[in-house]
Motif scaffolding. Structure first.
Motif, PDB file in Angstrom:
ATOM      1  N   PHE A 183      26.003  68.643 107.253  1.00 26.39           N
ATOM      2  CA  PHE A 183      27.243  68.600 106.475  1.00 26.39           C
ATOM      3  C   PHE A 183      27.481  69.997 105.909  1.00 26.39           C
ATOM      4  N   MET A 184      28.562  70.626 106.331  1.00 30.43           N
ATOM      5  CA  MET A 184      28.794  72.010 105.933  1.00 30.43           C
ATOM      6  C   MET A 184      28.926  72.159 104.430  1.00 30.43           C
ATOM      7  N   THR A 185      29.608  71.207 103.786  1.00 32.88           N
ATOM      8  CA  THR A 185      29.787  71.298 102.335  1.00 32.88           C
ATOM      9  C   THR A 185      28.444  71.178 101.608  1.00 32.88           C
ATOM     10  N   ILE A 186      27.579  70.309 102.097  1.00 29.77           N
ATOM     11  CA  ILE A 186      26.273  70.132 101.440  1.00 29.77           C
ATOM     12  C   ILE A 186      25.350  71.311 101.736  1.00 29.77           C
ATOM     13  N   ASP A 187      25.359  71.774 102.984  1.00 31.24           N
ATOM     14  CA  ASP A 187      24.482  72.892 103.346  1.00 31.24           C
ATOM     15  C   ASP A 187      24.847  74.169 102.606  1.00 31.24           C
ATOM     16  N   THR A 188      26.132  74.385 102.383  1.00 33.11           N
ATOM     17  CA  THR A 188      26.532  75.579 101.626  1.00 33.11           C
ATOM     18  C   THR A 188      26.074  75.494 100.173  1.00 33.11           C
ATOM     19  N   LEU A 189      26.102  74.276  99.603  1.00 33.92           N
ATOM     20  CA  LEU A 189      25.605  74.117  98.231  1.00 33.92           C
ATOM     21  C   LEU A 189      24.094  74.286  98.178  1.00 33.92           C
ATOM     22  N   LEU A 190      23.399  73.745  99.178  1.00 38.23           N
ATOM     23  CA  LEU A 190      21.944  73.910  99.213  1.00 38.23           C
ATOM     24  C   LEU A 190      21.556  75.373  99.370  1.00 38.23           C
ATOM     25  N   ALA A 191      22.415  76.134 100.053  1.00 43.07           N
ATOM     26  CA  ALA A 191      22.153  77.569 100.202  1.00 43.07           C
ATOM     27  C   ALA A 191      22.541  78.356  98.953  1.00 43.07           C
ATOM     28  N   GLY A 192      23.172  77.686  97.983  1.00 42.62           N
ATOM     29  CA  GLY A 192      23.572  78.348  96.738  1.00 42.62           C
ATOM     30  C   GLY A 192      24.771  79.256  96.894  1.00 42.62           C
ATOM     31  N   ASN A 193      25.561  79.050  97.947  1.00 40.06           N
ATOM     32  CA  ASN A 193      26.728  79.896  98.210  1.00 40.06           C
ATOM     33  C   ASN A 193      27.991  79.131  97.819  1.00 40.06           C
ATOM     34  N   VAL A 194      28.445  79.312  96.592  1.00 40.11           N
ATOM     35  CA  VAL A 194      29.611  78.581  96.088  1.00 40.11           C
ATOM     36  C   VAL A 194      30.877  79.016  96.816  1.00 40.11           C
ATOM     37  N   LYS A 195      30.990  80.305  97.108  1.00 39.46           N
ATOM     38  CA  LYS A 195      32.171  80.812  97.804  1.00 39.46           C
ATOM     39  C   LYS A 195      32.297  80.167  99.187  1.00 39.46           C
ATOM     40  N   LEU A 196      31.184  80.039  99.886  1.00 38.22           N
ATOM     41  CA  LEU A 196      31.203  79.420 101.211  1.00 38.22           C
ATOM     42  C   LEU A 196      31.478  77.920 101.107  1.00 38.22           C
ATOM     43  N   PHE A 197      31.004  77.297 100.019  1.00 38.52           N
ATOM     44  CA  PHE A 197      31.285  75.873  99.797  1.00 38.52           C
ATOM     45  C   PHE A 197      32.787  75.645  99.616  1.00 38.52           C
ATOM     46  N   ILE A 198      33.437  76.493  98.847  1.00 39.99           N
ATOM     47  CA  ILE A 198      34.886  76.368  98.636  1.00 39.99           C
ATOM     48  C   ILE A 198      35.626  76.566  99.960  1.00 39.99           C
ATOM     49  N   ASP A 199      35.149  77.519 100.759  1.00 39.64           N
ATOM     50  CA  ASP A 199      35.766  77.762 102.069  1.00 39.64           C
ATOM     51  C   ASP A 199      35.630  76.521 102.970  1.00 39.64           C
ATOM     52  N   ALA A 200      34.445  75.917 102.982  1.00 36.71           N
ATOM     53  CA  ALA A 200      34.227  74.702 103.788  1.00 36.71           C
ATOM     54  C   ALA A 200      35.087  73.553 103.282  1.00 36.71           C
ATOM     55  N   LEU A 201      35.237  73.458 101.970  1.00 35.43           N
ATOM     56  CA  LEU A 201      36.049  72.384 101.379  1.00 35.43           C
ATOM     57  C   LEU A 201      37.520  72.556 101.744  1.00 35.43           C
ATOM     58  N   TRP A 202      38.007  73.789 101.715  1.00 32.44           N
ATOM     59  CA  TRP A 202      39.412  74.047 102.065  1.00 32.44           C
ATOM     60  C   TRP A 202      39.674  73.752 103.537  1.00 32.44           C
ATOM     61  N   HIS A 203      38.705  74.061 104.391  1.00 34.96           N
ATOM     62  CA  HIS A 203      38.864  73.761 105.819  1.00 34.96           C
ATOM     63  C   HIS A 203      38.835  72.259 106.093  1.00 34.96           C
ATOM     64  N   LEU A 204      38.279  71.492 105.162  1.00 38.52           N
ATOM     65  CA  LEU A 204      38.157  70.044 105.349  1.00 38.52           C
ATOM     66  C   LEU A 204      39.425  69.294 104.938  1.00 38.52           C
ATOM     67  N   ILE A 205      40.271  69.922 104.131  1.00 38.88           N
ATOM     68  CA  ILE A 205      41.413  69.213 103.541  1.00 38.88           C
ATOM     69  C   ILE A 205      42.383  68.700 104.599  1.00 38.88           C
ATOM     70  N   LEU A 206      42.893  69.577 105.443  1.00 41.49           N
ATOM     71  CA  LEU A 206      43.913  69.171 106.413  1.00 41.49           C
ATOM     72  C   LEU A 206      43.420  68.122 107.416  1.00 41.49           C
ATOM     73  N   PRO A 207      42.299  68.346 108.103  1.00 40.94           N
ATOM     74  CA  PRO A 207      41.860  67.305 109.053  1.00 40.94           C
ATOM     75  C   PRO A 207      41.516  65.987 108.370  1.00 40.94           C
ATOM     76  N   ALA A 208      40.960  66.041 107.158  1.00 38.43           N
ATOM     77  CA  ALA A 208      40.636  64.800 106.447  1.00 38.43           C
ATOM     78  C   ALA A 208      41.908  64.057 106.061  1.00 38.43           C
ATOM     79  N   PHE A 209      42.938  64.792 105.656  1.00 36.08           N
ATOM     80  CA  PHE A 209      44.199  64.140 105.291  1.00 36.08           C
ATOM     81  C   PHE A 209      44.859  63.519 106.520  1.00 36.08           C
ATOM     82  N   VAL A 210      44.870  64.248 107.629  1.00 29.68           N
ATOM     83  CA  VAL A 210      45.491  63.729 108.854  1.00 29.68           C
ATOM     84  C   VAL A 210      44.778  62.467 109.329  1.00 29.68           C
TER      85      VAL A 210
END
Length: 337
Positions: A183-210
């Motif tokens: 899970f990209m959102t979880i792996d980015t948090l486990l890596a301690g990279n908040v900036k990358l977590f936000i990027d993964a979350l933003w990429h998830l918005i459109l396909p999840a909504f569709v």
């Protein structure tokens, strides 16, 4: 209830065997030649190369022999080797499964939230502009093709306005974190990279909504119908007579009783999205099982096609079993019956 669960578990291997058999037979009746995915065009004119390829991949055996060998290998966890990637199909499928699971879970969160909210509003403000608008959006969500909605939103929010990122799970220039859960959102948090977590979350918005919008309409209509029935019952009138606030009456009493039958639809919708996310993953270049299935179908990669079908079928069966058990637990009348 224990006997019910045991019966379902005992029947599951036979259902899986039926899925395996059907998937295997369907790949054999297709007009495509799997050799085109194995050998080059130049080697197709070489009888020795063709014969060697058939022997290497077991295509020179009869259909019953291939079926028995495949089922025997499947019992050991071997789904064969992909014609295209030359890697074990099980490795490819389970590498991509977390990406699909992440997308589907996000889509179910979006679809359930939108569907329940629209259903409650439509029922509470029945026969008003709010009710008509909620039902229109529910009908719109159920009718519009997923591929059209995905392309339209991608063009508007990513290309035209630039407020949301384009396809993919991360920015192309970003370095993905180490894969721990998939899970990209979880792996980015486990890596301690908040900036990358936000990027993964933003990429998830459109396909999840569709993907979630496809089930929001169904959930909305069901919630509205059940809410209309519950709001007219005696215990709702009693709660109001005792001075309970409208929010407590609607959320605490009416919606709580409505969610029991809705649970089944949400569970089946999850299974549907998990096996039907092909178009969404293709449009948004999401590296999940759906896009893997499309690549396998294009390349006549029969082991990969069968592997995806089996995993999708097993997940569908498990989801239905969990949904049925949850419904029995949540509804005492069904459990007692």
């Amino acid at each position: 209830m224990t006997r019910y669960i045991l019966r379902r578990l005992i029947a599951m291997p036979f259902l899986v065997l039926g899925i395996v058999t059907l998937a295997f037979l369907l790949t054999t009746v297709t007009k495509g030649d799997p050799l085109t995915a194995i050998v080059s065009d130049r080697q197709m004119n070489d009888p020795a190369a063709v014969a060697a390829a058939k022997a290497r991949w077991g295509l020179d055996r009869s259909l019953p022999e291939r079926y028995v060998i495949y089922v025997g290998n499947l019992l050991t966890g071997d789904m064969g080797t992909s014609f295209i990637t030359r890697r074990p199909v099980a490795q490819d499928v389970f590498f991509r499964l977390p990406a699909t699971m992440e997308l589907v879970l996000a889509a179910m969160l979006v679809g359930s939230t939108i569907g329940i909210t629209l259903g409650v509003l439509a029922a509470y403000f029945r026969n008003t502009a709010i009710d008509h608008a909620a039902r229109f959006f529910a009908l719109f969500g159920s009718s519009i093709p997923v591929f059209w909605l995905g392309l339209a939103l991608l063009y508007v929010f990513s290309v035209k306005w630039g407020v949301l990122p384009g396809p993919g799970r991360l920015d192309p220039r970003a370095t993905p974190p180490a894969s721990i859960t998939g899970f990209m959102t979880i792996d980015t948090l486990l890596a301690g990279n908040v900036k990358l977590f936000i990027d993964a979350l933003w990429h998830l918005i459109l396909p999840a909504f569709v993907l979630g919008w496809a089930v929001a309409g169904t959930i909305s209509r069901l919630v509205r119908a059940n809410m209309l029935e519950v709001l007219d019952r005696e215990f709702i009138l009693t709660a109001r007579a005792k001075g309970a606030g409208e929010l407590r009456v609607v959320i605490g009493h009416a919606l709580r009783n409505t969610l029991v039958p809705t649970l089944t639809v949400i569970g089946y919708s999850f299974a549907y999205l998990l096996t039907g996310a092909v178009l969404t993953e293709t449009i948004f270049s999401w590296p999940g099982m759906g896009s893997y299935a499309v690549e396998a179908a294009r390349g006549l990669d029969f082991p990969a096609i069968i592997g995806v079908t089996i995993v999708g079928g097993v997940v569908f069966l498990l989801t239905n079993l969990i949904t049925d058990i949850a419904y029995v637990i949540a509804n005492p009348r069904v459990r007692l019956g």
